[in-house]
Design an enzyme around this catalytic site. Sequence first.
Site, short mmCIF file in Angstrom:
data_model
loop_
_atom_site.label_atom_id
_atom_site.label_comp_id
_atom_site.label_asym_id
_atom_site.label_seq_id
_atom_site.Cartn_x
_atom_site.Cartn_y
_atom_site.Cartn_z
N SER A 1 -7.14 3.17 0.83
CA SER A 1 -7.45 4.43 0.26
C SER A 1 -7.80 4.26 -1.17
CB SER A 1 -6.48 5.48 0.27
OG SER A 1 -5.41 5.03 -0.65
N ARG B 1 -0.46 -9.84 -1.29
CA ARG B 1 0.07 -11.46 -1.51
C ARG B 1 -0.10 -11.77 -3.11
NH1 ARG B 1 0.98 -14.47 2.64
NH2 ARG B 1 0.29 -16.53 1.75
N LEU C 1 -0.56 -14.14 -5.63
CA LEU C 1 -1.53 -15.22 -5.87
C LEU C 1 -1.20 -16.31 -6.91
CD1 LEU C 1 -4.66 -12.76 -6.29
CD2 LEU C 1 -4.35 -14.26 -4.25
N ASN D 1 -6.26 -5.55 -10.78
CA ASN D 1 -5.17 -4.88 -9.89
C ASN D 1 -4.75 -3.66 -10.29
OD1 ASN D 1 -3.21 -4.87 -7.77
ND2 ASN D 1 -1.65 -5.39 -9.21
N HIS E 1 -1.53 -0.91 -9.69
CA HIS E 1 -0.09 -1.17 -9.63
C HIS E 1 0.56 0.12 -9.55
CE1 HIS E 1 3.69 -2.91 -9.08
NE2 HIS E 1 4.17 -2.29 -10.14
C1 GAR Z 1 -1.54 1.40 -3.56
O1 GAR Z 1 -0.50 2.41 -3.91
C2 GAR Z 1 -1.20 0.24 -4.54
O2 GAR Z 1 -0.77 0.55 -5.83
C3 GAR Z 1 -0.26 -0.50 -3.95
O3 GAR Z 1 -0.34 -0.61 -2.75
C4 GAR Z 1 -0.82 0.81 -2.23
C5 GAR Z 1 -2.01 0.72 -1.46
O4 GAR Z 1 -2.67 1.65 -0.93
N1 GAR Z 1 -0.25 -1.72 -4.47
C6 GAR Z 1 0.88 -2.59 -4.70
O5 GAR Z 1 1.97 -2.14 -4.64
C7 GAR Z 1 0.55 -4.05 -5.34
N2 GAR Z 1 1.72 -4.69 -5.84
P1 GAR Z 1 -4.02 1.70 -0.29
O6 GAR Z 1 -4.40 0.60 0.66
O7 GAR Z 1 -4.03 2.98 0.48
O8 GAR Z 1 -5.08 1.49 -1.47
#
Ligand code: GAR
Length: 189
Positions: free
Chosen positions: A14, A90, A92, A106, A108
């Site tokens: 998303s 993953r 890195l 990134n 978070h």
């Molecule tokens: C999002 O909430 C992102 O912030 C989080 O995974 C989700 C991905 O959603 N990322 C992490 O937790 C990274 N450590 P999406 O695939 O719908 O963008």
Amino acid sequence: MRKRVAVLISGRGSNLQALLDAQQDAYEIALVVSNIPNAAGLDRARAAGVEAIALDHKPYGQNRQAFERDLDALLVQRSIEIVALAGFMRVLTPFFVRAWANRLVNIHPSLLPKYPGTKTHQRALDAGESEHGCTVHMVVEEVDAGEILGQARMPILPGDTAETLAERVLTLEHELYPRCLAQLACTRS
Ligand code: GAR
């Protein structure tokens, strides 16, 4: 010139969709790579006419660096200038982080430096926080610890659960990430 961005994903994508929808003068999404072959985000990329590649990490076993070497080669081959992690699950290794230093970003789902790592929404609830949100940051070797490019915050409401928080934070992510990526693309050579 628009910066050529690769988005790395592992799932629904998303945030990738938000980055695709918002691309304008500053950046173009030139490539999407998923380490999970059937990630829904790959279809989002293809629907937008963007090259989408599955690079399954499983055949590499414990050899993270071999996976990252192939990933790096792919990015270089496509003349990628910035790599944006969007739900790429993953960690890195220093090899990849150094190779893309200052060009690796990134998103978070917490107000860093609070709650690096996983289960951020539940941990914010358990700690009795009054607010929560998301952070866009540069990637460095220490997990979720790089320079912060932007944050979006919201109150935690009575009755909130990890799920309701995740949903509202995600809405903030979709606004924050394109804005920070455009800014990064404009300000870094
Ligand atoms: C999002 O909430 C992102 O912030 C989080 O995974 C989700 C991905 O959603 N990322 C992490 O937790 C990274 N450590 P999406 O695939 O719908 O963008």
